[in-house]
Motif scaffolding. Structure first.
Motif, mmCIF file in Angstrom:
data_model
loop_
_atom_site.group_PDB
_atom_site.id
_atom_site.type_symbol
_atom_site.label_atom_id
_atom_site.label_comp_id
_atom_site.label_asym_id
_atom_site.label_seq_id
_atom_site.Cartn_x
_atom_site.Cartn_y
_atom_site.Cartn_z
ATOM 1 N N GLY A 194 27.240 112.130 86.461
ATOM 2 C CA GLY A 194 26.196 112.708 87.307
ATOM 3 C C GLY A 194 25.035 111.724 87.352
ATOM 4 N N ASP A 195 25.124 110.762 88.256
ATOM 5 C CA ASP A 195 24.110 109.711 88.267
ATOM 6 C C ASP A 195 23.411 109.639 89.618
ATOM 7 O OD1 ASP A 195 26.096 108.726 89.847
ATOM 8 O OD2 ASP A 195 26.402 106.855 88.748
ATOM 9 N N TYR A 196 23.370 110.762 90.311
ATOM 10 C CA TYR A 196 22.761 110.728 91.632
ATOM 11 C C TYR A 196 22.129 112.064 91.957
ATOM 12 C CZ TYR A 196 22.229 108.294 96.034
ATOM 13 O OH TYR A 196 21.722 107.617 97.099
ATOM 14 N N GLY A 197 21.154 112.029 92.827
ATOM 15 C CA GLY A 197 20.537 113.281 93.243
ATOM 16 C C GLY A 197 19.025 113.194 93.140
ATOM 17 N N THR A 198 18.368 114.216 93.666
ATOM 18 C CA THR A 198 16.906 114.201 93.778
ATOM 19 C C THR A 198 16.222 114.069 92.423
ATOM 20 O OG1 THR A 198 17.116 116.569 93.896
ATOM 21 C CG2 THR A 198 16.659 115.441 95.949
ATOM 22 N N ILE A 256 42.889 111.992 85.481
ATOM 23 C CA ILE A 256 42.243 113.059 84.717
ATOM 24 C C ILE A 256 40.756 112.753 84.688
ATOM 25 C CG2 ILE A 256 42.160 114.303 82.524
ATOM 26 C CD1 ILE A 256 45.025 113.638 82.130
ATOM 27 N N GLU A 257 40.001 113.607 85.356
ATOM 28 C CA GLU A 257 38.553 113.441 85.339
ATOM 29 C C GLU A 257 38.004 114.349 84.259
ATOM 30 O OE1 GLU A 257 35.786 114.508 88.767
ATOM 31 O OE2 GLU A 257 34.974 115.334 86.918
ATOM 32 N N PHE A 258 37.264 113.769 83.344
ATOM 33 C CA PHE A 258 36.679 114.596 82.289
ATOM 34 C C PHE A 258 35.380 113.996 81.772
ATOM 35 C CE2 PHE A 258 38.051 112.219 78.411
ATOM 36 C CZ PHE A 258 38.959 111.344 78.976
ATOM 37 N N SER A 259 34.694 114.796 81.007
ATOM 38 C CA SER A 259 33.392 114.471 80.403
ATOM 39 C C SER A 259 32.277 114.528 81.458
ATOM 40 C CB SER A 259 33.409 113.131 79.678
ATOM 41 O OG SER A 259 32.332 113.095 78.766
ATOM 42 N N SER A 260 32.182 113.526 82.319
ATOM 43 C CA SER A 260 31.251 113.543 83.456
ATOM 44 C C SER A 260 29.862 114.118 83.150
ATOM 45 C CB SER A 260 31.860 114.340 84.621
ATOM 46 O OG SER A 260 33.157 113.894 84.891
ATOM 47 N N PRO A 261 29.188 113.575 82.123
ATOM 48 C CA PRO A 261 27.841 114.087 81.829
ATOM 49 C C PRO A 261 26.838 113.597 82.868
ATOM 50 C CG PRO A 261 28.294 112.177 80.473
ATOM 51 C CD PRO A 261 29.556 112.448 81.254
ATOM 52 N N ASN A 262 25.667 114.193 82.846
ATOM 53 C CA ASN A 262 24.597 113.750 83.730
ATOM 54 C C ASN A 262 23.752 112.726 83.000
ATOM 55 O OD1 ASN A 262 25.490 115.611 85.654
ATOM 56 N ND2 ASN A 262 24.333 117.244 84.645
ATOM 57 N N ILE A 263 23.537 111.588 83.619
ATOM 58 C CA ILE A 263 22.780 110.556 82.921
ATOM 59 C C ILE A 263 21.330 111.006 82.769
ATOM 60 C CG2 ILE A 263 24.316 108.709 83.711
ATOM 61 C CD1 ILE A 263 22.002 107.752 85.453
ATOM 62 N N ALA A 264 20.688 110.447 81.757
ATOM 63 C CA ALA A 264 19.305 110.777 81.416
ATOM 64 C C ALA A 264 19.161 112.188 80.855
ATOM 65 C CB ALA A 264 18.371 110.600 82.611
ATOM 66 N N LYS A 265 20.280 112.843 80.629
ATOM 67 C CA LYS A 265 20.243 114.196 80.048
ATOM 68 C C LYS A 265 21.015 114.178 78.733
ATOM 69 C CE LYS A 265 18.445 116.907 83.396
ATOM 70 N NZ LYS A 265 19.295 117.358 84.508
ATOM 71 N N PRO A 266 20.642 115.071 77.820
ATOM 72 C CA PRO A 266 21.347 115.088 76.531
ATOM 73 C C PRO A 266 22.818 115.453 76.691
ATOM 74 C CG PRO A 266 19.405 116.525 76.508
ATOM 75 C CD PRO A 266 19.600 116.092 77.914
#
Ligand code: ARG
Length: 577
Positions: free
Chosen positions: A160-164, A117-127
């Motif tokens: 979400g810990d990757y990307g430009t 079960i994948e859940f929550s998965s917020p983007n780091i450095a973001k509220p």
């Protein structure tokens, strides 16, 4: 075994239907004279070439079906009606529940099956905002439900810990970062510099080049950039983990998008080998025309990876590592297309486990009578919502305690307010069904008499208080079938019939990935119980002790079901409130 399952097993034995199919078809008749359960025979008409009424007559006359002696069976038109013996129904149901305790509803249905079960998965450095709370609460509840049903649950947080954007953050931090502010409140500081970056980049486009350069360095593993990224990630996780702890949420795995980036070349090779990769406007894509979907981009024209490719790498990793039977993504409905594309690419590449991947979507979060200081982009932070709910709850608890003359220390009040306030928020997220947008309103959330967590928690606390009072008077909930079997009145019957259906609802909640099925059941159970409570005295000098003992057993069973069900939603109970 619960009563409905006994019917299902018997009928499945003599028809082409399996137990589960029959189970789903069984109804609770609207009028008591039509039985306590009914099986409609229409579904068998076609294959048996017989009228439904004949089928129900045949089934009623089938001597091989004994139903464990639990029912009196009669056919009425196309229906097969089942009548319970109320006394035995009460004794069986209440005893079974009280033996299982507050884990009632547990089963071995999922034994030996791995479910991600994948859940929550917020983007780091973001509220962490109220939208992330939706996936967090749903995913936490689904994890608990599957776990209760015996599945081996693997909880994954696909950060979400990757990307430009990390190139931008690194650039911004070097220019305007304030180390002290970062230590004190990392997310606020990271958001501040991120917003500033976008403002400044409008005036000075060379900042964007700088950001791209820094992202490239990060991808290439340059130590300074990696160290900064790691610091942002670690600090964000400290903040997120505080929230998770507060809400009783945990994960087995925090592999974020970054984890999969070096697995993408293998994905690209695989797709190439299978002849699925095509060039389109400079990008590498997999066409999905046969699925009626737009092409899925795997590599951008500059050769960098994107969200979808990281997801494909992630599923392959999950299959390899956990050999899942089911892989569930609890992610907002706006990403439905993305997941259909990802699953279709897998399917096209010949991975049949694509069919075991499920996107569990959910709606939006709205507010009715609440005002929050919103941040950039009109975001409401989960923490602000929780704090406000706890404060409001505390006011109500203090007032109620005064009215009832309860003596509570400040510490106890705070503890209760925290649990009830959180419960009120969590319950609001699940109670309407996940596909609907939810609207927060204090009035509904904190209505101690309505469909709310405080109502259920209060009912539970009231039961606990009755049991304590009984204990002090030396009266115990009965464990004896003939005593419990005296609970045959209509009010008790309604409660017992709600209780008896609880296990089935837990299974159903899992089958459709919908915790709302459980919250609805709890509300109906609590309502039936409160009518019973208003009409039947449980303790008192003029109440026969045997009656008290039987009614206490029923109270205990309701308490067990409420606690079990609330726990499955991620809500803790309190012993008094
Ligand atoms: N981090 C994303 C967001 O906040 C959600 C990730 C969803 N999971 C996934 N496997 N793509 O929108």
């Amino acid at each position: 075994m619960d009563y409905k399952s006994v019917i299902a097993e018997n009928i499945a034995k003599v028809t082409e239907l399996d137990v589960e199919q029959v189970y789903k078809l069984i109804e609770i008749p609207p009028q008591k004279d039509l039985g306590d359960f009914a099986f409609p025979c229409f579904i068998l008409a076609k294959s048996l070439h017989k009228a439904p009424a004949m089928i129900s007559a045949d089934l009623a006359g089938d001597a091989s079906l004994t139903y464990g002696g639990m029912f009196n069976v009669k056919n009425a038109g196309p229906y097969l009606n089942f009548y319970v013996d109320r006394s035995r129904y009460a004794a069986d149901t209440v005893s079974r529940i009280n033996e299982a305790g507050d884990k009632f509803g547990a089963s071995k249905e999922g034994e030996g099956q791995n479910i991600i079960i994948e859940f929550s998965s917020p983007n780091i450095a973001k509220p962490f905002h109220v939208g992330h709370a939706f996936t967090t609460i749903l995913g936490n509840s689904l994890s608990r439900i599957y776990d209760r049903l015996g599945y081996n649950v693997i909880r994954m947080n696909h950060l979400g810990d990757y990307g430009t954007q990390f190139g931008k953050l690194i650039t911004a931090y070097r220019l305007w970062g304030d180390e002290k502010a970062l230590d004190e409140d990392p997310i606020t500081e990271l958001l501040r510099i991120y917003v500033k970056f976008h403002e400044e980049a409008k005036k000075d486009p060379s900042l964007d080049d700088k950001a791209r350069e820094n992202f490239k360095k990060l991808e290439d593993g340059c130590p300074e950039e990696v160290a900064l990224w790691q610091k942002f990630r670690d600090m964000s996780l400290v903040v997120f983990n505080k929230l998770y702890d507060r809400m009783g949420v945990s994960f087995d795995n925090y592999n974020g998008e970054s984890f999969y980036s070096d697995r993408i070349p293998a994905v690209v090779d695989m797709l190439k080998q299978k002849g699925l990769l095509e060039e389109s406007e400079g990008a590498q894509v997999v066409k999905l025309d046969e699925y009626n979907l737009p092409p899925c981009i795997i590599l951008k024209s500059d050769g960098t990876t994107i969200y979808a490719s990281r997801d494909i790498a992630a599923v392959l990793y999950r299959k390899e590592t956990y050999n899942f039977n089911k892989n569930i993504y609890v992610v907002g409905t706006p990403q439905a297309l993305h997941f259909r594309q990802v699953f279709s690419v897998l399917k096209k590449a010949g991975y049949d486990f694509a069919d075991d991947c499920v996107h569990v979507g959910f709606g939006l979060v709205k507010f009715k009578d609440m005002a929050f200081s919103t941040r950039e982009g009109n975001i409401v932070l989960l923490e602000d919502l929780l704090d406000a709910a706890v404060d409001k709850t505390r006011e109500v608890i203090v007032e109620n305690a005064k009215l009832r003359g309860q003596d509570m220390s400040e510490e106890e009040i705070n503890e209760i307010a925290e649990k009830v306030g959180l419960g009120a928020v969590i319950y609001t997220y699940v109670k309407s069904g996940r596909e609907k947008d939810i609207i927060f309103s204090w009035e509904e959330m904190l209505n101690f008499n309505g469909n709310s967590a405080p109502y259920l928690m209060y009912t539970y606390a009231r039961i606990r208080s009755i049991l304590r009072k009984a204990d002090a008077a030396g009266i115990k909930a009965s464990r004896e079938a003939d005593v419990i079997g005296t609970l045959t009145g209509d009010d008790a019957y309604e409660v017992i019939s709600e209780l008896s259906g609880f296990e089935g609802e837990v299974k159903k909640a899992a089958a459709i990935n919908e915790p709302f099925v459980i919250s609805r059941k709890l509300f109906e159970t609590a309502s039936a119980f409160n009518s019973f409570y208003n009409n039947c005295r449980i303790l008192g000098e003029d109440v026969d002790v045997k009656d008290s003992e039987a009614r206490l057993a029923l109270c205990e069973a309701v308490g067990n079901v409420l606690k079990s069900g609330l726990n499955l939603l991620g809500i803790e109970t309190v012993e008094r409130m």
